[in-house]
Design an enzyme around this catalytic site. Structure first.
Site, PDB file in Angstrom:
ATOM      1  N   ARG A  38      18.182  75.799 -55.290  1.00 47.65           N
ATOM      2  CA  ARG A  38      17.045  74.872 -55.247  1.00 47.65           C
ATOM      3  C   ARG A  38      15.800  75.630 -55.685  1.00 47.65           C
ATOM      4  NH1 ARG A  38      16.813  71.844 -49.631  1.00 47.65           N
ATOM      5  NH2 ARG A  38      18.567  70.617 -50.392  1.00 47.65           N
ATOM      6  N   ARG A  45       9.282  73.904 -45.991  1.00 44.62           N
ATOM      7  CA  ARG A  45       9.979  73.643 -47.265  1.00 44.62           C
ATOM      8  C   ARG A  45       8.974  73.274 -48.365  1.00 44.62           C
ATOM      9  NH1 ARG A  45      15.401  72.225 -46.646  1.00 44.62           N
ATOM     10  NH2 ARG A  45      16.284  73.274 -44.841  1.00 44.62           N
ATOM     11  N   LYS A  63      14.425  73.316 -39.995  1.00 47.31           N
ATOM     12  CA  LYS A  63      13.624  73.080 -41.203  1.00 47.31           C
ATOM     13  C   LYS A  63      12.312  72.379 -40.857  1.00 47.31           C
ATOM     14  CE  LYS A  63      16.969  70.495 -43.002  1.00 47.31           C
ATOM     15  NZ  LYS A  63      17.745  69.488 -43.774  1.00 47.31           N
ATOM     16  N   LYS A  70       9.068  70.148 -42.829  1.00 45.62           N
ATOM     17  CA  LYS A  70       8.666  69.525 -44.098  1.00 45.62           C
ATOM     18  C   LYS A  70       7.271  68.922 -43.997  1.00 45.62           C
ATOM     19  CE  LYS A  70      13.399  68.405 -45.332  1.00 45.62           C
ATOM     20  NZ  LYS A  70      14.364  67.324 -45.641  1.00 45.62           N
ATOM     21  N   CYS A 107      21.655  60.283 -52.922  1.00 45.80           N
ATOM     22  CA  CYS A 107      21.760  61.738 -52.759  1.00 45.80           C
ATOM     23  C   CYS A 107      22.967  62.233 -53.555  1.00 45.80           C
ATOM     24  CB  CYS A 107      21.917  62.069 -51.280  1.00 45.80           C
ATOM     25  SG  CYS A 107      23.562  61.676 -50.666  1.00 45.80           S
ATOM     26  N   CYS A 145      28.205  68.312 -52.072  1.00 49.72           N
ATOM     27  CA  CYS A 145      27.649  68.458 -50.723  1.00 49.72           C
ATOM     28  C   CYS A 145      28.741  68.657 -49.680  1.00 49.72           C
ATOM     29  CB  CYS A 145      26.802  67.241 -50.368  1.00 49.72           C
ATOM     30  SG  CYS A 145      26.151  67.402 -48.708  1.00 49.72           S
ATOM     31  N   CYS A 199      26.248  60.475 -46.185  1.00 49.68           N
ATOM     32  CA  CYS A 199      26.430  60.765 -44.759  1.00 49.68           C
ATOM     33  C   CYS A 199      25.122  60.400 -44.054  1.00 49.68           C
ATOM     34  CB  CYS A 199      26.803  62.238 -44.533  1.00 49.68           C
ATOM     35  SG  CYS A 199      25.395  63.354 -44.414  1.00 49.68           S
ATOM     36  N   CYS A 242      19.257  62.191 -46.798  1.00 46.22           N
ATOM     37  CA  CYS A 242      18.566  62.938 -47.855  1.00 46.22           C
ATOM     38  C   CYS A 242      17.868  62.056 -48.894  1.00 46.22           C
ATOM     39  CB  CYS A 242      19.537  63.890 -48.540  1.00 46.22           C
ATOM     40  SG  CYS A 242      20.193  65.121 -47.414  1.00 46.22           S
TER      41      CYS A 242
HETATM   42 FE1  SRM Z   1      18.957  67.010 -47.438  1.00 41.78          FE
HETATM   43  C1  SRM Z   1      21.243  68.901 -45.814  1.00 41.78           C
HETATM   44  C2  SRM Z   1      20.488  67.544 -50.348  1.00 41.78           C
HETATM   45  C3  SRM Z   1      16.242  65.826 -49.046  1.00 41.78           C
HETATM   46  C4  SRM Z   1      17.865  65.624 -44.512  1.00 41.78           C
HETATM   47  N1  SRM Z   1      20.551  68.108 -47.987  1.00 41.78           N
HETATM   48  C5  SRM Z   1      21.345  68.852 -47.177  1.00 41.78           C
HETATM   49  C6  SRM Z   1      22.347  69.688 -47.988  1.00 41.78           C
HETATM   50  C7  SRM Z   1      21.719  71.016 -48.271  1.00 41.78           C
HETATM   51  C8  SRM Z   1      23.746  69.812 -47.389  1.00 41.78           C
HETATM   52  C9  SRM Z   1      24.053  71.013 -46.541  1.00 41.78           C
HETATM   53  O1  SRM Z   1      23.320  71.314 -45.598  1.00 41.78           O
HETATM   54  O2  SRM Z   1      25.095  71.633 -46.795  1.00 41.78           O
HETATM   55  C10 SRM Z   1      22.424  68.805 -49.268  1.00 41.78           C
HETATM   56  C11 SRM Z   1      22.818  69.505 -50.557  1.00 41.78           C
HETATM   57  C12 SRM Z   1      23.661  68.581 -51.393  1.00 41.78           C
HETATM   58  C13 SRM Z   1      23.889  69.033 -52.768  1.00 41.78           C
HETATM   59  O3  SRM Z   1      25.067  69.134 -53.174  1.00 41.78           O
HETATM   60  O4  SRM Z   1      22.950  69.251 -53.507  1.00 41.78           O
HETATM   61  C14 SRM Z   1      21.066  68.122 -49.236  1.00 41.78           C
HETATM   62  N2  SRM Z   1      18.414  66.849 -49.338  1.00 41.78           N
HETATM   63  C15 SRM Z   1      19.227  67.021 -50.411  1.00 41.78           C
HETATM   64  C16 SRM Z   1      18.581  66.533 -51.686  1.00 41.78           C
HETATM   65  C17 SRM Z   1      18.984  67.330 -52.905  1.00 41.78           C
HETATM   66  C18 SRM Z   1      18.932  65.050 -51.863  1.00 41.78           C
HETATM   67  C19 SRM Z   1      18.433  64.386 -53.110  1.00 41.78           C
HETATM   68  O5  SRM Z   1      18.973  63.311 -53.367  1.00 41.78           O
HETATM   69  O6  SRM Z   1      17.547  64.847 -53.784  1.00 41.78           O
HETATM   70  C20 SRM Z   1      17.105  66.641 -51.271  1.00 41.78           C
HETATM   71  C21 SRM Z   1      16.540  67.995 -51.529  1.00 41.78           C
HETATM   72  C22 SRM Z   1      15.086  68.017 -51.225  1.00 41.78           C
HETATM   73  C23 SRM Z   1      14.414  69.305 -51.600  1.00 41.78           C
HETATM   74  O7  SRM Z   1      14.154  69.491 -52.785  1.00 41.78           O
HETATM   75  O8  SRM Z   1      14.122  70.084 -50.705  1.00 41.78           O
HETATM   76  C24 SRM Z   1      17.219  66.423 -49.770  1.00 41.78           C
HETATM   77  N3  SRM Z   1      17.290  65.981 -46.865  1.00 41.78           N
HETATM   78  C25 SRM Z   1      16.356  65.478 -47.709  1.00 41.78           C
HETATM   79  C26 SRM Z   1      15.546  64.509 -47.017  1.00 41.78           C
HETATM   80  C27 SRM Z   1      14.436  63.662 -47.632  1.00 41.78           C
HETATM   81  C28 SRM Z   1      13.095  64.300 -47.552  1.00 41.78           C
HETATM   82  O9  SRM Z   1      12.938  65.410 -47.054  1.00 41.78           O
HETATM   83  O10 SRM Z   1      12.142  63.659 -47.987  1.00 41.78           O
HETATM   84  C29 SRM Z   1      16.023  64.441 -45.727  1.00 41.78           C
HETATM   85  C30 SRM Z   1      15.525  63.478 -44.609  1.00 41.78           C
HETATM   86  C31 SRM Z   1      14.240  63.926 -44.006  1.00 41.78           C
HETATM   87  C32 SRM Z   1      14.493  64.930 -42.923  1.00 41.78           C
HETATM   88  O11 SRM Z   1      14.497  66.117 -43.221  1.00 41.78           O
HETATM   89  O12 SRM Z   1      14.744  64.520 -41.790  1.00 41.78           O
HETATM   90  C33 SRM Z   1      17.114  65.380 -45.635  1.00 41.78           C
HETATM   91  N4  SRM Z   1      19.436  67.261 -45.489  1.00 41.78           N
HETATM   92  C34 SRM Z   1      18.913  66.539 -44.446  1.00 41.78           C
HETATM   93  C35 SRM Z   1      19.634  66.881 -43.240  1.00 41.78           C
HETATM   94  C36 SRM Z   1      19.370  66.289 -41.838  1.00 41.78           C
HETATM   95  C37 SRM Z   1      18.388  67.097 -41.093  1.00 41.78           C
HETATM   96  C38 SRM Z   1      18.263  66.673 -39.636  1.00 41.78           C
HETATM   97  O13 SRM Z   1      17.195  66.795 -39.077  1.00 41.78           O
HETATM   98  O14 SRM Z   1      19.265  66.255 -39.053  1.00 41.78           O
HETATM   99  C39 SRM Z   1      20.622  67.820 -43.618  1.00 41.78           C
HETATM  100  C40 SRM Z   1      21.639  68.498 -42.701  1.00 41.78           C
HETATM  101  C41 SRM Z   1      21.083  69.622 -41.930  1.00 41.78           C
HETATM  102  O15 SRM Z   1      19.961  70.082 -42.128  1.00 41.78           O
HETATM  103  O16 SRM Z   1      21.818  70.077 -41.062  1.00 41.78           O
HETATM  104  C42 SRM Z   1      20.467  68.031 -45.038  1.00 41.78           C
HETATM  105 FE1  SF4 Z   2      24.865  65.570 -48.352  1.00 43.48          FE
HETATM  106 FE2  SF4 Z   2      24.535  63.787 -46.465  1.00 43.48          FE
HETATM  107 FE3  SF4 Z   2      22.412  64.848 -47.642  1.00 43.48          FE
HETATM  108 FE4  SF4 Z   2      23.904  63.182 -48.985  1.00 43.48          FE
HETATM  109  S1  SF4 Z   2      22.730  62.680 -47.127  1.00 43.48           S
HETATM  110  S2  SF4 Z   2      23.181  65.165 -49.714  1.00 43.48           S
HETATM  111  S3  SF4 Z   2      25.925  63.597 -48.204  1.00 43.48           S
HETATM  112  S4  SF4 Z   2      23.842  65.934 -46.393  1.00 43.48           S
END
Ligand code: SRM
Ligand code: SF4
Length: 589
Positions: A78, A147, A225, A227, A446, A452, A491, A495
Site C-alpha cells: 500500500r 493511517r 489502526k 484513521k 473492496c 484478501c 466480509c 472496507c
Molecule cells: Fe480495510 C483489513 C482492504 C479501507 C476496515 N482491509 C483489510 C485488509 C488489509 C485485509 C487484512 O487485514 O488482511 C484488506 C486488504 C485486501 C486486499 O487484498 O487488498 C483491506 N481496506 C482495504 C481497501 C484496499 C479496500 C478498498 O476497496 O479500497 C482499503 C484500503 C484503504 C487504504 O488505502 O488505507 C480499505 N478498511 C477500509 C475502510 C474504509 C475507510 O477507512 O474509509 C474500513 C472501514 C473503516 C474502519 O476502519 O472501520 C476498513 N479493513 C477494515 C477492517 C476492520 C477494522 C475493524 O475495526 O474491525 C479490517 C480488518 C482488521 O483490521 O482486522 C481491514
Molecule cells: Fe477483505 Fe473484508 Fe476488507 Fe473486503 S471488507 S477487503 S473482504 S477485509
C-alpha cells in the site's frame, strides 16, 4: 462512566510482538532479505507497519493444499498518498512496478492510496526502495498507527481546499512514526530528502507517558489502526464520519477558520461478536486551524493510554467513546490538552460530490474526474485503462489525485487539450463518466477474493454483474437517474464503507459451485443509509445468495417509485418507511 485506567488482564499477542520489534525493526531486519518465500506470523504483523500485507492466492489455496504444496504467497503493498496527491513521475513509477513486479494492475483504494498486489517477497525490497525514490512512502500505510490522512482531492482553487490539503499534510507529518526502523531495514538507514515525507515536528501536548523514540505512540504503538479525515460540510467526499478522527471545515466569510472535530467513527464489525458494531463519529469540539494538531495529539494520546489492548476486536477508539460516553471522553482529552475545548459550531454534513467529469479549477485550468470501476486500473480486452493512463501521464506530465470513491482526478489541464484527452481515452476504450449509469458511478467494492485473506465471498469481481442487473431493473422502473450508493464487501470488515451506504452488500458465507470451486457466496443486504454518509443503514435480509440480491431489491425499488416523497432519495425512503417493514415484502420470483 468515569474513565478508569484500562482493565487489561492480559495484553493481546500483537502487543508483545510490537514491543519485541524494537520500534518496528527486529523482525524485518531478520526476515526481509532471508531468501524464504514468506514471513513468519510475527514478522507479518510488523510488516503491516511498513505498508505491506502477506497474502496468498485464494483461488488456488485449496488445490495447492490438496497437492501438498506451499501456499502461493505474495505481498500486497500500500503506497501512502496524503490527500490522494500524486505527480506524473510517481504515477509512472507505480505503473512500472505494477507491470514488472506486481500482478499487472493498480488499485485505487477507498482511502486515496494505491495498492499493488502479487509482489514476491524477494521483490519487496526493490519495490519499497523505488517507491521512496519517487518520494512516496509505504511507512504507516497499515498497522496500529495513524493511517493515510484523507482530504477532498478536488484541485479547486477556492481558497479552502488547498488550505485543507496543507492542514492534512501537516497532520501526516506530525503523526508519522519517528523511529528509524523503516529506513534502516529498507533504505540502508538513508532518509531520502523528500518534502512530502514525514518531518515530525515538536510534540504539542507532552505527557508523562511519552516514549523517547515514539513520543506520540510509545513502544507498543496504538491499540489498533487509527484513521483521520478532513471534509467540507457541503462536500463529504472523504466520508469523514467513518473515521476515528475527523475535521469538518468551518468556513466564515469565505475563509477556512477552523474545524468541528468529530471522533469515534469506524465500520468494522464481527456479526458473531455482539460487542462489536459500526459507528459514525460524534462531535467533540470546535478547534481553530492553529490548534488542530494539539487537539489531535491529545485525542490520540488518550486512545494510546486507555484503548483496549487485550481484545483487538474491541480496540478501536469508537469503543472507548461508546463505553465512556462523549462527556467523559471530552473531559479526558481536555485533561491531556491542559485546557477546555470549545463547543462544536452548529454545522453538519449536507452534501457530497464525487468530482467526476470536466470542471474548471478556478485558475484557468481544468480538471477531469475519471471513474475507475471498483478502483482497479487494468487492461482487459479492448478496455485498456492501465495503458491509457500511462499514455496520458507520459504525454501531459500533469499531477493527479485519487478520490475516496476509488476514482482518479487529472489536475492542471490546459483547456486546449480537452478534445485530445477525450480522444486518448476513447482510443483506449476508457469510458468517461457521461457513459456511466448513475448506479455504477456511485458504487464501490473492496478487493475481497482472491487476494484478501479475510474475504468470505466475492466483491470486486462480483459487483459488475450486480450492476448489470441493477441497470436493467432501474431503467425498467424509470429510476435510472436516481443517485444512491451501492457498496459491496467480501466480509463484514467494511472496507468499501457499506454500512452508511443507501444499499450495503456485505459478504456473509462462502458457497461452492457444482464443480467444487468457490462460489460467489451469500450476502447480508443493508438499506437506509445515504450518499452523504451521515447515517448507518439497517439489516434488510441476511444470507441472500448472490443471484437473489437484485430480485430482493426490485420490490423495494418499485415501492420507492410509487410512494417516495418529493426529493426523497432511496435510502431516505427506506429509513422513513422502516427497513423491517420493507423486509416483509415478498422478493421477485
Ligand atoms: Fe480495510 C483489513 C482492504 C479501507 C476496515 N482491509 C483489510 C485488509 C488489509 C485485509 C487484512 O487485514 O488482511 C484488506 C486488504 C485486501 C486486499 O487484498 O487488498 C483491506 N481496506 C482495504 C481497501 C484496499 C479496500 C478498498 O476497496 O479500497 C482499503 C484500503 C484503504 C487504504 O488505502 O488505507 C480499505 N478498511 C477500509 C475502510 C474504509 C475507510 O477507512 O474509509 C474500513 C472501514 C473503516 C474502519 O476502519 O472501520 C476498513 N479493513 C477494515 C477492517 C476492520 C477494522 C475493524 O475495526 O474491525 C479490517 C480488518 C482488521 O483490521 O482486522 C481491514
Ligand atoms: Fe477483505 Fe473484508 Fe476488507 Fe473486503 S471488507 S477487503 S473482504 S477485509
Amino acid at each position: 462512566m468515569e474513565p478508569k485506567p484500562p482493565a487489561t488482564p492480559k495484553p493481546s499477542k500483537v502487543e508483545a510482538i510490537k514491543i519485541a520489534s524494537e520500534y518496528l525493526k527486529v523482525h524485518m531486519a531478520n526476515e526481509a532479505f532471508n531468501g524464504v518465500s514468506h514471513f513468519t506470523e510475527d514478522a507479518a504483523t510488523v510488516l503491516k507497519f511498513h505498508g505491506s500485507y502477506q497474502q496468498d492466492d485464494r483461488d488456488h489455496r485449496t488445490l495447492l493444499k490438496r497437492e501438498g504444496k506451499e501456499k502461493a504467497y505474495s505481498m500486497m503493498v500500500r503506497v501512502r498518498m496524503p490527500g490522494g496527491k500524486c505527480t506524473p513521475e510517481q504515477y509512472l513509477a507505480i505503473d512500472e512496478l505494477a507491470r514488472t513486479i506486481g500482478n499487472g494492475t493498480i488499485r485505487i483504494t477507498t482511502r486515496q492510496e494505491f495498492q499493488l498486489h502479487g509482489i514476491l517477497k524477494s521483490d519487496l525490497g526493490a519495490m519499497i526502495r523505488r517507491v521512496n525514490e519517487v518520494l512516496l512512502s509505504t511507512l504507516a500505510a497499515c498497522g496500529d498507527v495513524e493511517r493515510n490522512v484523507l482530504t477532498c482531492p478536488a484541485p479547486l482553487r477556492d481558497g479552502v481546499r488547498d488550505l485543507m490539503q496543507d492542514d492534512a499534510d501537516a497532520f501526516v507529518s506530525h503523526f508519522a512514526p519517528r523511529s528509524s526502523g523503516y529506513y534502516d531495514v529498507w533504505l540502508d538507514g538513508e532518509k531520502i530528502d523528500n518534502p512530502l515525507l514525514p518531518k515530525p515536528g515538536p510534540i504539542k501536548v507532552p505527557s508523562a507517558g511519552d516514549d523517547p523514540v515514539e513520543p506520540i505512540y510509545g513502544k507498543a504503538y496504538l491499540p489498533r489502526k487509527f484513521k483521520t479525515a478532513f471534509a467540507l460540510p457541503e462536500d463529504n467526499c472523504t466520508d469523514v464520519l467513518a473515521n476515528d478522527l475527523g475535521y469538518l471545515a468551518i468556513v466564515e466569510g469565505g475563509k477556512l477558520v477552523g474545524y468541528n472535530v468529530v471522533v469515534g467513527g469506524g465500520l468494522g464489525t464481527t456479526p458473531s461478536a455482539g460487542k462489536t458494531f459500526p459507528a459514525l463519529a460524534q462531535e467533540l469540539c470546535y478547534v481553530d486551524r492553529a490548534d488542530l494538531l494539539a487537539v489531535g495529539e491529545a485525542v490520540i494520546k488518550v486512545y494510546r493510554d486507555f484503548g483496549n489492548r487485550s481484545d483487538r476486536k474491541r480496540a478501536r477508539i469508537k469503543y472507548l467513546v461508546f463505553d465512556w460516553g462523549m462527556p467523559a471522553f471530552r473531559a479526558k482529552v481536555e485533561e491531556y490538552l491542559g485546557r477546555s475545548l470549545a463547543d462544536p459550531k452548529p454545522v453538519k454534513v449536507t452534501e457530497v460530490d464525487d468530482h467526476l467529469g470536466w470542471h474548471e479549477q478556478g485558475d484557468g485550468k481544468l480538471f477531469l474526474g475519471l471513474p475507475v470501476e471498483n478502483g482497479r486500473i487494468k487492461d482487459e480486452g479492448d478496455f485498456r485503462l492501465l495503458t491509457g493512463l500511462r499514455a496520458f501521464f507520459e504525454k501531459y506530465q500533469t499531477p493527479a489525485r485519487m478520490t475516496c470513491q476509488q476514482s482518479i482526478l487529472f489536475a492542471d489541464l490546459d483547456p486546449a487539450w480537452k478534445s485530445d484527452i477525450e480522444a486518448l481515452l476513447e482510443e483506449h476504450g476508457i469510458a468517461r463518466v457521461e457513459r456511466y449509469s448513475t448506479v455504477r458511478r456511485w458504487s464501490m467494492a473492496c478487493p475481497a477474493m482472491p487476494t484478501c485473506g479475510l474475504a468470505v465471498t466475492e466483491a470486486e469481481r462480483a459487483l459488475p454483474t450486480i450492476m448489470d442487473q441493477l441497470e436493467i431493473a432501474l431503467t425498467t422502473l424509470g429510476l435510472e437517474s436516481d443517485r444512491f450508493t451501492v457498496r459491496m464487501t467480501g466480509c463484514p470488515n467494511g472496507c468499501a464503507r457499506p454500512y452508511n451506504a443507501d444499499i450495503g452488500l456485505v459478504g456473509r458465507s462462502a458457497t461452492r459451485n457444482e464443480d467444487g470451486t468457490p462460489g460467489p457466496g451469500t450476502y447480508t443486504i443493508f438499506l437506509g443509509g445515504r450518499a452523504i454518509g451521515d447515517r448507518l443503514n439497517v439489516e434488510f435480509k441476511d444470507y441472500v445468495p448472490f443471484d437473489k440480491v437484485v430480485p430482493e431489491l426490485v420490490p423495494v425499488f418499485a415501492r420507492f417509485k410509487a410512494e417516495r416523497r418529493d426529493g426523497e432519495t432511496f435510502g431516505e425512503f427506506c429509513h422513513r418507511v422502516g427497513v423491517e417493514a420493507l423486509a416483509e415484502e415478498p422478493a421477485e420470483a
